[in-house]
Write a protein that holds these residues in place. Structure first.
Motif, PDB file in Angstrom:
ATOM      1  N   ALA A   1      32.002  43.065  35.975  1.00  0.00           N
ATOM      2  CA  ALA A   1      33.245  42.315  35.777  1.00  0.00           C
ATOM      3  C   ALA A   1      32.906  40.959  35.179  1.00  0.00           C
ATOM      4  CB  ALA A   1      33.983  42.165  37.100  1.00  0.00           C
TER       5      ALA A   1
ATOM      6  N   ASP B   1      34.269  35.378  35.045  1.00  0.00           N
ATOM      7  CA  ASP B   1      34.502  36.421  36.039  1.00  0.00           C
ATOM      8  C   ASP B   1      35.850  37.068  35.716  1.00  0.00           C
ATOM      9  OD1 ASP B   1      35.396  37.832  38.347  1.00  0.00           O
ATOM     10  OD2 ASP B   1      34.067  36.661  39.608  1.00  0.00           O
TER      11      ASP B   1
ATOM     12  N   THR C   1      37.345  39.446  37.283  1.00  0.00           N
ATOM     13  CA  THR C   1      38.144  39.768  38.471  1.00  0.00           C
ATOM     14  C   THR C   1      38.969  38.559  38.888  1.00  0.00           C
ATOM     15  OG1 THR C   1      36.459  41.332  39.230  1.00  0.00           O
ATOM     16  CG2 THR C   1      38.064  40.578  40.852  1.00  0.00           C
ATOM     17  N   GLN C   2      38.328  37.388  38.906  1.00  0.00           N
ATOM     18  CA  GLN C   2      39.020  36.147  39.278  1.00  0.00           C
ATOM     19  C   GLN C   2      39.663  35.454  38.082  1.00  0.00           C
ATOM     20  OE1 GLN C   2      39.264  35.206  42.492  1.00  0.00           O
ATOM     21  NE2 GLN C   2      38.112  37.036  43.084  1.00  0.00           N
TER      22      GLN C   2
END
Length: 298
Positions: free
Chosen positions: A82, A98, A100-101
């Motif tokens: 990710a 990142d 995902t974040q």
């Protein structure tokens, strides 16, 4: 997917018809595109706003805008992670995002400016070329650090002004790094363990992009902006094969190869077409007029 420079949009094209399925306003000048490994997100680097724009492919909406180093350029979505990488046109920095974040969590300082990038699939490593010097930086992404510099002493045999990279991974070793130079009209393969040049071939004028076929097929494709062709190499035998000829005066500008290695999709500047090329037969399968001044074809 294409980034439309004229309208500053991401455009999704249907692969069978070449017609737009949907488009999303970016409100900035895009320089490159990347797609998440699961195909759920499309990323665009924005030169005029120093950010990466995240588009959800299902809802067709911009979901996030992530700040990066100045003038972001090349993007790489790391396979099996990710993680999105964003190079910079104006700074010697690599931004790590990142996915995902949806935030930038680290910046790797480099000795030179990263012009183009190519990731390894089996390891968290990426290679970045300093376009002017011919040096290639190997960055390890677990510790976010520079591991080594290939061609650190400026070997005259290495290509300068590299415009594209690709990694050929091997099960029993590091593999090979393939480089393309638009200025020198050459393709080169370098052993990643010994750093020796294994192949150094002149190709058509203005080689722009490079793409690896599936590992089991041992094929590498080089798109030439002049000469209207795709050069083909056997990466196992390290030999050059018969090129694939495109229509005359089409002046190809970008291309991508599908995951099965069956088709190449080529955008052109001369006749503003999207060509679908059958890589098995070496023949043009179809041609469309997407009416998009596109870059970053994926």
């Amino acid at each position: 997917y294409l980034a439309d420079l004229a309208t500053q949009k991401i455009v999704a094209l249907h692969p069978d018809t070449g017609k737009p399925k949907w488009s999303v306003d970016l409100d900035c000048l895009p320089t490159d595109l990347a797609v998440s490994p699961d195909g759920a997100k499309v990323y665009a680097s924005c030169l005029t706003s120093d950010e990466v724009v995240v588009v959800d492919a299902a809802s067709e909406l911009v979901t996030h805008r992530i700040p990066t180093a100045a003038k972001p350029a090349r993007l790489v979505a790391m396979p099996n992670r990710a993680l999105l990488l964003a190079g910079s046109k104006h700074e010697n920095k690599l931004s790590l995002i990142d996915t995902t974040q949806n935030l930038k969590f680290a910046v790797v300082e480099l000795p030179g400016r990263p012009a183009v990038m190519a990731p390894r699939v089996k390891q968290p490593v990426v290679y970045l070329s300093d376009g002017d010097s011919g040096k290639v930086y190997e960055v390890e992404l677990r510790g976010n650090r520079l591991l080594r510099t290939l061609n650190e002493k400026g070997d005259k045999d290495f290509l300068k002004q590299v415009t594209a990279l690709a990694v050929q991974e091997e099960d029993d070793g590091l593999g090979r790094l393939w480089l393309v130079s638009r200025a020198e009209h050459r393709v080169q393969a370098v052993d990643l363990f010994t750093q020796k040049v294994l192949l150094n071939e002149e190709v058509g004028k203005k080689p722009l992009q490079i793409a690896m076929g599936p590992a089991e097929e041992h094929r590498l494709y080089v798109l030439c902006g002049e000469g209207d062709r795709i050069e083909v190499f056997d990466t196992l035998a390290m030999t050059r094969l018969e090129p694939i000829q495109l229509p005359s005066n089409s002046f190809p500008s970008d291309f991508t190869v599908d995951g099965e290695g069956r088709y190449a999709y080529v955008t052109t500047a001369g006749d503003e077409q999207l060509y679908v090329v059958d890589l098995k037969s070496g023949q043009l399968a179809s041609a469309y007029s997407p009416q998009v001044r596109g870059i970053g074809l994926l």
